[in-house]
Each structure stands twice: as structure tokens, then as C-alpha cells.
Write an enzyme that holds these catalytic residues in place. Structure first.
Site, mmCIF file in Angstrom:
data_model
loop_
_atom_site.group_PDB
_atom_site.id
_atom_site.type_symbol
_atom_site.label_atom_id
_atom_site.label_comp_id
_atom_site.label_asym_id
_atom_site.label_seq_id
_atom_site.Cartn_x
_atom_site.Cartn_y
_atom_site.Cartn_z
ATOM 1 C CG HIS A 115 5.812 -6.645 2.510
ATOM 2 N ND1 HIS A 115 5.878 -5.265 2.601
ATOM 3 C CD2 HIS A 115 6.812 -7.112 3.290
ATOM 4 C CE1 HIS A 115 6.883 -4.932 3.392
ATOM 5 N NE2 HIS A 115 7.463 -6.031 3.831
ATOM 6 C CG ASP A 145 3.492 -3.046 1.621
ATOM 7 O OD1 ASP A 145 2.913 -4.136 1.754
ATOM 8 O OD2 ASP A 145 4.680 -2.856 1.959
ATOM 9 C CG ASN A 217 13.276 -2.511 11.409
ATOM 10 O OD1 ASN A 217 14.463 -2.773 11.263
ATOM 11 N ND2 ASN A 217 12.794 -2.010 12.545
ATOM 12 C CB SER A 218 8.413 -4.909 6.818
ATOM 13 O OG SER A 218 9.451 -4.796 5.882
ATOM 14 C CG LEU A 273 -8.463 10.836 -14.413
ATOM 15 C CD1 LEU A 273 -7.165 11.567 -14.707
ATOM 16 C CD2 LEU A 273 -9.661 11.650 -14.892
ATOM 17 N N GLY A 274 -9.152 6.607 -16.262
ATOM 18 C CA GLY A 274 -9.204 5.829 -17.498
ATOM 19 C C GLY A 274 -8.265 6.358 -18.563
ATOM 20 C CB VAL A 275 -5.813 8.775 -18.895
ATOM 21 C CG1 VAL A 275 -7.080 9.568 -19.102
ATOM 22 C CG2 VAL A 275 -5.229 9.035 -17.503
ATOM 23 C CG MET A 276 -2.970 3.836 -21.111
ATOM 24 S SD MET A 276 -2.481 2.722 -22.451
ATOM 25 C CE MET A 276 -0.757 2.433 -22.027
ATOM 26 C CB ILE A 277 -0.154 9.426 -17.850
ATOM 27 C CG1 ILE A 277 0.208 8.510 -16.683
ATOM 28 C CG2 ILE A 277 -1.574 9.934 -17.736
ATOM 29 C CD1 ILE A 277 0.156 9.182 -15.326
#
Length: 476
Positions: A115, A145, A217-218, A273-277
Site C-alpha cells: 500500500h 501487503d 512507519n508502514s 481448494l475451491g470452497v466457501m467456508i
């Protein structure tokens, strides 16, 4: 009288004891002077600039024709809202930002936050000896990031990298960076927690500290007492805009894995994996016959994804990945994302009240090949008319933004129509001319149908917020 004299004597004894003990207590506190002298040359200040072309109606502070937006609006709103200025025909705005970074390779490689350099037209790196060099952005990874820069210099003072897996809660740590542009400021504190998961940052097990971190500081390093870099200062939790005692750093082990991939190929590959959790609540755990809530509940699957192909089912609860415990749903993306596509993983799942083992061959995140910029792909050819490159969105981003489709902008040309409209790298385009953008291929068709010499609305998401910009394709 005697009692008063006794109290006075006791008080004197206590004062003497305190004075005697004070040097001993001071000796027990860490001394960071040697660390700072050794490490400071490898910490850099990063400044970026970006020219944004805007269009639309004018907004002026001193009547309709005053020179600029009133300061009170900037004070309260900052850049959160794209207040236009000028004569209504568009205007140029130069944006500058500051951040920190550090040398990871004496050959000129520098690490910082994505960022810090996102969308920048120019990146300048300033060293402690006051050298200022222009840097090339080798690659960025939005999910973690992390960004890697390269400057044309040799024999740079590379910092010593530690092992963030060895960090313990309560351990002393220190940060060096450029808060508010004050170069090489040093702050210190302790590790407050490890393996923190933050919203929309499922791939990073953050180190939480109470080290004072502020804007600027980022991207700077977090050190242990041995002077080794153990993290990259990335975020703070704040209600005031400044430090409030909660700072978060990316573990250096995670960061270097990403940096190595960026240096080698310019992009990062992750297992899929191709999953919704979803999380496993106490009530859900009881309903599935579990003693304690743990793991990640598979609520749905991509029918053509690796999990569906290799036998995972909706309703399974993933408890372990290659023997590593999945203590919550936030842990699973981090574990899977750290494994290369094509690798086999052993999953321990709870199914019908029984523990079972499954072997899954991981796939690549959708759009990953396009993200690498393969020649002739939709990413390269379709949005060329706009002066941008894009890639498909993964399921996690779609869920986070609560959208059904869209594309992420990975590159913006300086002189293209997208740059003139104010579109930046990292933006998510969700519709153009009121037509939904579901994937890069559909974007090709929509761009081909756009009229020349006429402005059309473009809806996009930036930093979790949605707004519109006006896009105009010039006549050829």
C-alpha cells in the site's frame, strides 16, 4: 514522638533502598543503542508520487470560482471523497505519500508494504547517508501487503533477517521508520500477541505489538533484541487516526516467501481448494457432534474446483491441513495459501460425526495465470484501450466486497483513459456504463462496445468503499 521518629527512619531506609535498586532495575531494561547503530543504515525512507487526472463538475470553496477546496473539508474528509476542482473539464492532481522500507539484499532489493507504493508513478528511496535513488517496483502482492523494490546500487547494507516463528508473547521488539516523515525514528515495546487474523487479511498471521506506529512507519522493519528483522510494520488499530497501542506487523517468514516469488517471477502463486467456508460456532459444533468448536465448515464448493473433484463435501468440517490444526475458519486460507498449486495436501475432516482423511491436489487461484501477464491473455489485450491490465477476482475478495463479479486493476498506464478518469492499480471494477463486469473476458466485450468521445460511468471499489468515476474514450 518516638513513633514519628521511627516512621521517619523507615521512610529514609525505603528511599535509600529505592536508590540502590534503581541501577539494578535499569540494567534489566533492554538497551537498543547498539541495535540502532547497526541496523539504521539498512532502513530507508520511501516517498511516492502519482498524477491523477480527474473530470466532472467543479467544486470551489470561495464561491463558484474560488481557487481550491476549503481546508475544513480536507480536515474532516481528507481524500476519502473525490471532490473535483477546476473548470469542470477535468484537472490534474499530484498525490504524494511517505512510507518506510529496508534493504533485504545488498544487490539493491528493498522490501516495503504494497500500500506504500500502490499506484505510484514515481518511487524514491532515501538512505541514511542522504542518497536518494529512484526505485523500480519489482512486484506487489495485495493479499499480504508486500512489495519488492529495486534500486540501481551495489553493496547496500542489508539487514539480518530473523525467524518470526520463534517470537514469543512478552518479548521486547523495536521499530525503525519514518512516522510523519521524521526519518529513522525509533520506538520500542513488546509482542502483545501472535497469529492475529484481521478482517480482509486472511493470509497473514499478524504479530501484534504495542510499539508506537504511525503514518509513515508502514513498510519499516520490526526488530528483536538480537537486531534481526522479525516483521514488517503494516497496520494499526485506531479510532483517532494515530497510535493507540495496537500495532500489527507481517511476520518476516511470510514476507520473505512472498518476496522470493516476486523477485523470481513478479507474481505470487497460492494453493486453491475451491470452497466457501464459515466459522464453527458452539451450537454448530454441538449439532455436528463435536465437543468443542474448531475447524472450518465447508458451506459450498466450486463444482469444478479441486475440493469437489477429490471428494470433499459441503458440510465437512476441515480440522487439519497436513497435520496442522485448523483452530478457526480464518486459519484455513493461510494454510492452503502457503502451499504451491499442484501439491497434494492431507485434510482431516469431520464428516457424519467421524474423523476422515482426504488427499486433495490443490489448484491455482482463478486468474492467477492471467495475473502473471501471459501474452495474448484477456488481461493484456482487452483493457489495452483503457490503458490498464486486470485480473480475475478470487472467491474471498468477492465475499468480502459482497459482489458477484469484477476485475482487479493490476497496472495503469500513465497516459491512458483509465488514468485520466482516476482509476488506480488495486481498484476493483464492478461495472462499466451500467453493465456488470464479471471477469476479464467480459471486460473485453464491454470495452469494445464503448462509444468514443462520450463519458460513461464506471463503478469501482477502493479500500472497501464504492464510488463512481467518469470514463471517456477519446476519438481516434
Amino acid at each position: 514522638m518516638r513513633s514519628r521518629m521511627q516512621l521517619s527512619s523507615l521512610w529514609m531506609l525505603l528511599m535509600i533502598a529505592a536508590l540502590v535498586c534503581q541501577p539494578a532495575l535499569a540494567r534489566d531494561l533492554p538497551d537498543f543503542t547498539g541495535l540502532v547503530k547497526e541496523a539504521a543504515p539498512g532502513v530507508v525512507n520511501i516517498s511516492t508520487s502519482q498524477t491523477v487526472e480527474r473530470g466532472g463538475p467543479s467544486f470551489h470553496g470561495r464561491g463558484f470560482g474560488g481557487p481550491e477546496m476549503p481546508d475544513i473539508f480536507r480536515e474532516f474528509f481528507g481524500d476519502r471523497f473525490p471532490f473535483p476542482q477546476g473548470d469542470g473539464q477535468g484537472y490534474s492532481e499530484e498525490r504524494k505519500s511517505l512510507g518506510s522500507g529496508f534493504v533485504i539484499d545488498e544487490a539493491g532489493y528493498i522490501m516495503t508494504n504494497a500500500h506504500v507504493v500502490d499506484g505510484a508513478d514515481e518511487v524514491l528511496v532515501r538512505f541514511s547517508d542522504r542518497r536518494e535513488l529512484e526505485a523500480e517496483v519489482v512486484g506487489v502482492d495485495i493479499k499480504t501487503d508486500i512489495a519488492v523494490l529495486k534500486v540501481d546500487a551495489d553493496d547496500l547494507p542489508a539487514l539480518v533477517l530473523g525467524n518470526s516463528d520463534d517470537l514469543e508473547v512478552g518479548e521486547w521488539v523495536a521499530a525503525i521508520g519514518s512516522p510523519f516523515g521524521f526519518d529513522h525514528s525509533v520506538t520500542a515495546g513488546i509482542v502483545s500477541a501472535i497469529n492475529r487474523t484481521l478482517p480482509q487479511d486472511a493470509y497473514v498471521p499478524f504479530i501484534q505489538t504495542d510499539v508506537a506506529i504511525n503514518p509513515g512507519n508502514s513498510g519499516g522493519p520490526l526488530f528483536n533484541l538480537d537486531g534481526e528483522v522479525v516483521g514488517i510494520n503494516s497496520q494499526i488499530f485506531t479510532r483517532s487516526g494515530g497510535f493507540m497501542g495496537l500495532s500489527f506487523s507481517i511476520p518476516i517468514n511470510v514476507a520473505m516467501d512472498v518476496a522470493d516469488q516476486l523477485r523470481d517471477g513478479g507474481s505470487v502463486s497460492r494453493g486453491w481448494l475451491g470452497v466457501m467456508i464459515q466459522p464453527v460456532s458452539r451450537d454448530l459444533a454441538e449439532s455436528f457432534g463435536m465437543k468443542e468448536p474448531e475447524g472450518a465448515l465447508v458451506s459450498d464448493m466450486d463444482p469444478e474446483g479441486p475440493a469437489a473433484r477429490d471428494g470433499l463435501e459441503a458440510g465437512d468440517i476441515i480440522l487439519e491441513v497436513n497435520g496442522k490444526r485448523v483452530d478457526s475458519s480464518e486459519t484455513l486460507p493461510r494454510l492452503i495459501g502457503g502451499i504451491d498449486p499442484g501439491e497434494k495436501v492431507e485434510l482431516t475432516v469431520m464428516r457424519d460425526g467421524e474423523r476422515e482423511s482426504l488427499t486433495i491436489t490443490l489448484g491455482s487461484w482463478p486468474g492467477a495465470e492471467q495475473g502473471a501477464g501471459s501474452k495474448g491473455s484477456a488481461e493484456d489485450s482487452a483493457p489495452a484501450r483503457l490503458g490498464i491490465k486486470v485480473q480475475a477476482l478470487d472467491e474471498q475478495v468477492l465475499r468480502d466486497l459482497k459482489i458477484e463479479g469484477g476485475v482487479r486493476v493490476t497496472e495503469v498506464g500513465r497516459d491512458g483513459a483509465a488514468a485520466r478518469a482516476g482509476i488506480r492499480r488495486g481498484d476493483v471494477l464492478v461495472n462499466i456504463a451500467m453493465q456488470p463486469v464479471k471477469n476479464p473476458e467480459q471486460l473485453v466485450e464491454l470495452i469494445g462496445e464503448l462509444p468514443e468521445g462520450q463519458s460513461v460511468p464506471v463503478r469501482l471499489y477502493r479500500e472497501g468503499r464504492s464510488y463512481y468515476v467518469a470514463l471517456r474514450l477519446d476519438d481516434n
